[in-house]
Design an enzyme around this catalytic site. Structure first.
Site, PDB file in Angstrom:
ATOM      1  N   GLU A 309       0.850  -1.105  -0.066  1.00  0.00           N
ATOM      2  CA  GLU A 309       0.132  -0.136  -0.104  1.00  0.00           C
ATOM      3  C   GLU A 309       0.839   1.262  -0.137  1.00  0.00           C
ATOM      4  O   GLU A 309       0.540   2.060   0.732  1.00  0.00           O
ATOM      5  CB  GLU A 309      -0.998  -0.065   1.177  1.00  0.00           C
ATOM      6  CG  GLU A 309      -1.798  -1.178   1.203  1.00  0.00           C
ATOM      7  CD  GLU A 309      -2.924  -1.292   2.188  1.00  0.00           C
ATOM      8  OE1 GLU A 309      -2.872  -0.738   3.355  1.00  0.00           O
ATOM      9  OE2 GLU A 309      -4.136  -1.978   1.868  1.00  0.00           O
ATOM     10  N   ASP A 388      -8.397  -9.101   3.965  1.00  0.00           N
ATOM     11  CA  ASP A 388      -8.160  -7.860   4.565  1.00  0.00           C
ATOM     12  C   ASP A 388      -9.115  -7.785   5.731  1.00  0.00           C
ATOM     13  O   ASP A 388     -10.175  -6.851   5.335  1.00  0.00           O
ATOM     14  CB  ASP A 388      -7.973  -6.665   4.013  1.00  0.00           C
ATOM     15  CG  ASP A 388      -7.418  -5.227   4.621  1.00  0.00           C
ATOM     16  OD1 ASP A 388      -7.203  -5.712   5.744  1.00  0.00           O
ATOM     17  OD2 ASP A 388      -7.618  -4.178   4.270  1.00  0.00           O
ATOM     18  N   GLU A 416     -13.075  -2.385  11.617  1.00  0.00           N
ATOM     19  CA  GLU A 416     -12.793  -1.461  10.213  1.00  0.00           C
ATOM     20  C   GLU A 416     -13.920  -1.916   9.381  1.00  0.00           C
ATOM     21  O   GLU A 416     -14.476  -1.043   8.808  1.00  0.00           O
ATOM     22  CB  GLU A 416     -11.101  -1.757   9.615  1.00  0.00           C
ATOM     23  CG  GLU A 416     -11.243  -1.165   8.442  1.00  0.00           C
ATOM     24  CD  GLU A 416      -9.740  -1.622   7.757  1.00  0.00           C
ATOM     25  OE1 GLU A 416      -9.012  -2.211   8.546  1.00  0.00           O
ATOM     26  OE2 GLU A 416      -9.609  -1.111   6.496  1.00  0.00           O
TER      27      GLU A 416
HETATM   28  C1  GCV Z   1      -2.895   0.594   8.453  1.00  0.00           C
HETATM   29  C2  GCV Z   1      -6.103  -2.034   5.480  1.00  0.00           C
HETATM   30  C3  GCV Z   1      -6.561  -0.716   6.206  1.00  0.00           C
HETATM   31  C4  GCV Z   1      -5.618   0.129   6.338  1.00  0.00           C
HETATM   32  C5  GCV Z   1      -4.313  -0.617   6.937  1.00  0.00           C
HETATM   33  C6  GCV Z   1      -3.970  -1.786   6.203  1.00  0.00           C
HETATM   34  C7  GCV Z   1      -2.812  -2.599   6.971  1.00  0.00           C
HETATM   35  O1  GCV Z   1      -5.681  -1.870   4.046  1.00  0.00           O
HETATM   36  O2  GCV Z   1      -7.703  -0.234   5.392  1.00  0.00           O
HETATM   37  O3  GCV Z   1      -5.775   1.300   6.786  1.00  0.00           O
HETATM   38  O4  GCV Z   1      -3.149   0.534   7.138  1.00  0.00           O
HETATM   39  O5  GCV Z   1      -4.930  -2.634   6.048  1.00  0.00           O
HETATM   40  O6  GCV Z   1      -3.336  -3.431   7.566  1.00  0.00           O
HETATM   41  O7  GCV Z   1      -1.769  -2.301   6.737  1.00  0.00           O
END
Ligand code: GCV
Length: 840
Positions: A309, A388, A416
């Protein structure tokens, strides 16, 4: 485990006064450590508990144990434990085994007890029947003290006592995704308890209280900053601030850890790169780690998110995760530090047109070939599923793909993708299924819990990690019932063989007292809540059908499609699901050991719950349940919304049994959830109706006889608007007040006179606080302000909210008028009104 001992049984000491349990006003700050006065019947059980306390030794951790015992006993029984006189009276005795043994050589510790484990035993101590709390480590003594207090709070018998507990895995940590600015990524309970405006908070009281909570459930480490790490966290000038956090953690046996950015040698160290194999980079990490340990001798280690990411990573230099991990791990090793390297590494620019592409494959494809190449103080931190934190995913195949490498499981306590603490979802029900999942490697029992605890392949380390993201909100997570997730994480990390019912009940009793009606009701709500949420959000393993490129909150069915993020469900006119088979699909099923691969490879054998994760099927495909896929989608969403509505009724049955403030707070949240479940239900059902063209056999989807669309009302000032995506508003439209003053929408009641409940569906954005007023036959009967802080700046699935007006007397022809007064960017937007004959 319970041992039979012949070393004496505690006598009973009368503690005196019998009190009535008072339902303590509860902000949630004390969480499950309330130590509320026991009700007289329960109190009697502890009449004989020793009235004095002996602590063998003097250290910060032992002092915490001592103070906790004093506090707990005082709170629950009203008695102040006095400092015990050794050899003169019965006592509760706290001490490491070495200390106890020196004083009472006859006492022999159970041979199976290891570090952090504890033994609670009724035994003679210097000639007196005592209650001994001991362990090989001071931290274990502290855990034992909490365990004893928990028993008392839940009214368990403690006389005689002979109980040994041993944690399942050595490392039980929580991660916080806190930014130095004080915000928290995916945090839903206010700002950070650690950081503020780029620095560690001046007042770390909450951090200390958090460490106490963590210790009470056996958590022994906490990573305090976001895995999307700001390099400044390990800047030399920041280290004294980290040392302050370590100081408040230390007395609770919680080790401090931080997430680091792999580019730190370049960004902070002024090197021209961060190639892990560059000698200067190796030196950088070595000297940085030494500096940290000079200031924080018990520092826990680092967490690394790399090549994921947008984070920098070893791939920039053609190096592997093992190269990067080992360099840092070698710097940590002499100090006993650990490096968590996250397996959440994937390409978020995948070509969605290629049916062979599959994000789910990434972790295994990258890390399995490196098995055996990681140092012994590296732990690969693996999210429970291959995508995720979805409401339902299969277990990540990587757990079964590492035999010569330490691994840990990453669970997400912060909700989340599961309702963001606005929806009640008790996640341990899901976690337990995951931990019990058997990989059947070499036909032997290979449950995930044994893999991640390091037991199966005799690894030196193993870990349970929970992403908690507590905040400054007094009750830590926002929703009072969400604390059961933090508690449950700790309990499962300590003992994954516990049943969810056991610790759901424990948590309920500790939080609300021992009223059996309360315990039964809340436990039942908790245990059914994950399935309920799944029912109205994401069916059959298609994942949470939420807005995946934005808030991850409300419905967003197409947001996952036609982009590079790889959370595709591939629904079209004909069918839905990702073909992940070896035979015709992405080959993902081939990452599991043979027995599991065969299960998921076969369309018939795949469990319904995961069907669409592994297979693309027509909507008319029949499930094991006998239902077609499309009818299941309709039915499960209606069922889920009804179950959410039922939570409201269940909670209402507890009025006057739980503290008033808490009752009202939770009631409002459950009512909101019930309304939002309908938003989800309608969005998903209507989207699939339009896409598949197959009607609901029960005629519900698309037919809302009790509903009056706002755009169909008589409008003054209000104008109709299209909502995007269309399925997130009834009929795809709503109305908004573009004027600066009041707008009205009205209609005439055309049904039989009677008592009705009226639901007003409106959009509550976070960029304004509109006011709504309801008039019946020119008389104002209700008013509210849309002031919630939902994750939305426009009308849609995130902001759609239901306001219920109970028991409204209506006559045929009555004019019902809604006045909307806009505020800021929020244009008093409305979707529809529903009128149901009242059953209350
Ligand atoms: C902290 C997902 C979440 C991100 C998070 C990522 C991760 O994509 O939406 O906010 O980043 O996971 O676990 O690194």
């Amino acid at each position: 485990m319970v041992h039979r001992l012949n070393i004496g049984i505690l006598g009973l000491l009368l503690l005196g006064s019998l009190g009535l349990e008072t339902v303590r006003a509860n902000t949630g700050q004390d969480a499950w450590l309330r130590y509320a006065p026991l009700e007289s019947g329960t109190l009697k059980k502890y009449d004989s508990m020793p009235a004095s306390l002996i602590v063998l030794g003097d250290s910060a951790v032992l002092r915490s144990a001592q103070e906790e015992m004093m506090r707990g006993v005082k709170g629950m029984t009203g008695k102040t434990l006095r400092a015990g006189k050794s050899g003169r009276e019965r006592a509760i005795v706290l001490g490491t085994y070495a200390a106890i043994r020196a004083a009472a050589p006859a006492l022999v510790l159970p041979s199976s007890l290891g570090p952090d484990g504890f033994w609670l035993v009724s035994a003679k101590f210097r000639g007196f029947d005592s209650l001994i709390i001991t362990s090989l480590t001071e931290r274990g003594v502290l855990y034992g003290a909490f365990a004893l207090l928990s028993k008392v709070a839940r009214g368990e018998n403690i006389d005689p006592l002979n109980e040994e507990q041993q944690p399942y895995a050595p490392i039980r940590w929580v991660d916080q995704w806190d930014n130095l600015s004080g915000t928290i990524e995916r945090g839903y309970a206010g700002p950070s308890i650690f950081f503020e405006k780029g620095s560690v908070r001046a007042d770390l009281t909450r951090a200390g209280e958090y460490a106490r909570l963590l210790a009470s459930i056996g958590i022994n480490g906490c990573t305090i900053n976001n895995v999307n790490a700001d390099p400044r966290i390990i800047d030399d000038s920041f280290l004294p601030q980290l040392a302050r956090v370590a100081d408040v953690f230390r007395s609770w046996g919680v080790q401090l850890a931080v997430s680091v950015d792999l580019s730190s040698p370049k960004v902070l160290g002024n090197l021209d790169g961060f190639d892990p194999l560059d000698l200067r980079v190796i030196e950088y990490w070595g000297s940085k780690v030494d500096k940290i340990y000079r200031q924080i001798p018990d520092f826990g280690g680092f967490v690394v998110k790399a090549d994921s990411e947008g984070r920098s990573g070893p791939s920039s230099y053609g190096r592997t995760p093992a190269d990067a991990a080992n360099v840092i791990a070698r710097a940590l090793n002499p100090h006993g530090g650990i490096l968590f390297y996250r397996a959440f590494v994937y390409d978020h620019h995948l070509d969605w047109r290629n049916p062979k592409n599959d994000r789910a494959r990434a972790a295994y494809d990258i890390f399995h070939p490196l098995d055996g190449k990681f140092d012994d103080n590296v732990i690969i931190q693996i999210k429970y599923g291959p995508i995720d934190f979805q409401a339902r995913e299969p277990v990540s195949p990587l757990f079964g793909g590492l035999e010569k490498t330490n691994q840990g499981i990453e669970l997400q306590i912060t909700q989340e993708y599961t309702g963001q603490q606005r929806h009640l979802v008790f996640l341990p029900t899901m976690w337990k299924e995951i931990l019990d999942f058997d990989f059947r490697i070499n036909d032997g029992g290979t449950p995930v819990k044994d893999l991640v605890a390091g037991k199966k392949f005799r690894r030196p380390a193993g870990a349970f990690v929970g992403v908690a993201n507590v905040g400054m909100n007094p009750n830590w997570l926002g929703h009072p019932l969400a604390l059961a997730n933090l508690y449950g994480f700790g309990r499962l990390a300590w003992d994954p063989n516990l049943s969810t019912k056991t610790f759901a009940e424990e948590w309920t009793r500790l939080t609300f007292g021992n009223d059996s009606v309360v315990t039964k009701t809340i436990t039942a709500m908790l245990l059914t809540s994950w399935r309920t949420y799944e029912n109205y959000t994401g069916p059959l393993g298609a994942q949470t059908l939420t807005d995946i490129t934005g808030s991850h909150y409300g419905p967003g069915i197409e947001s996952s499609e036609r982009n590079g993020w790889g959370q595709w469900h591939r629904a079209d006119h004909e069918g839905i699901g990702m073909d992940r088979t070896v035979e015709t699909g992405t080959g993902f099923t081939g990452q599991y050991p043979p027995a599991i691969r065969d299960l998921y490879e076969s369309l018939q054998a795949t469990p319904d719950d995961l069907l669409l994760f592994f297979h693309h099927v027509p909507y008319t495909y029949r499930l094991h349940s006998g239902n077609t896929v499309i009818q299941h989608i309709y039915d499960s969403h209606y069922e889920g919304a009804e179950q959410a509505a039922d939570f409201v009724l269940q909670w209402k049955s507890l009025e006057h049994r739980v503290p008033d403030g808490l009752y009202t707070d939770v009631l409002a949240r459950l009512e909101y959830q019930a309304g939002h479940a309908i938003v989800w239900r309608d969005a998903i059902c209507n989207w699939f109706l339009r896409t598949s063209g197959i009607p609901d056999a029960k005629g519900r989807v698309g037919n809302y006889p009790d509903r009056i669309e706002a755009e169909a009302m008589q409008l003054k000032g209000y104008t109709a608007m299209d909502v995007t995506p269309w399925e997130n508003a009834s009929g795809g439209k709503g109305i908004e007040c573009l004027k600066l003053s009041t707008c009205t929408a009205s209609f005439h009641f055309g049904r039989t006179a009677g008592i009705y409940d009226m639901d007003v569906q409106y959009f509550d954005q976070n960029n304004g606080e509109s006011t709504f007023r309801i008039f019946v036959a020119n008389r104002q009967i209700n008013e509210w302000v849309a002031s919630d802080r939902l994750p939305a700046t426009k009308p849609g699935g995130d902001s759609s909210t239901r306001h219920r007006i109970h028991r409204l007397a209506l006559r045929l022809g009555d004019e019902i008028r809604i006045e909307g007064i806009p505020d800021g960017e929020e244009r008093a937007p409305l979707d529809y009104v529903e009128l149901h004959e009242s059953t209350e």
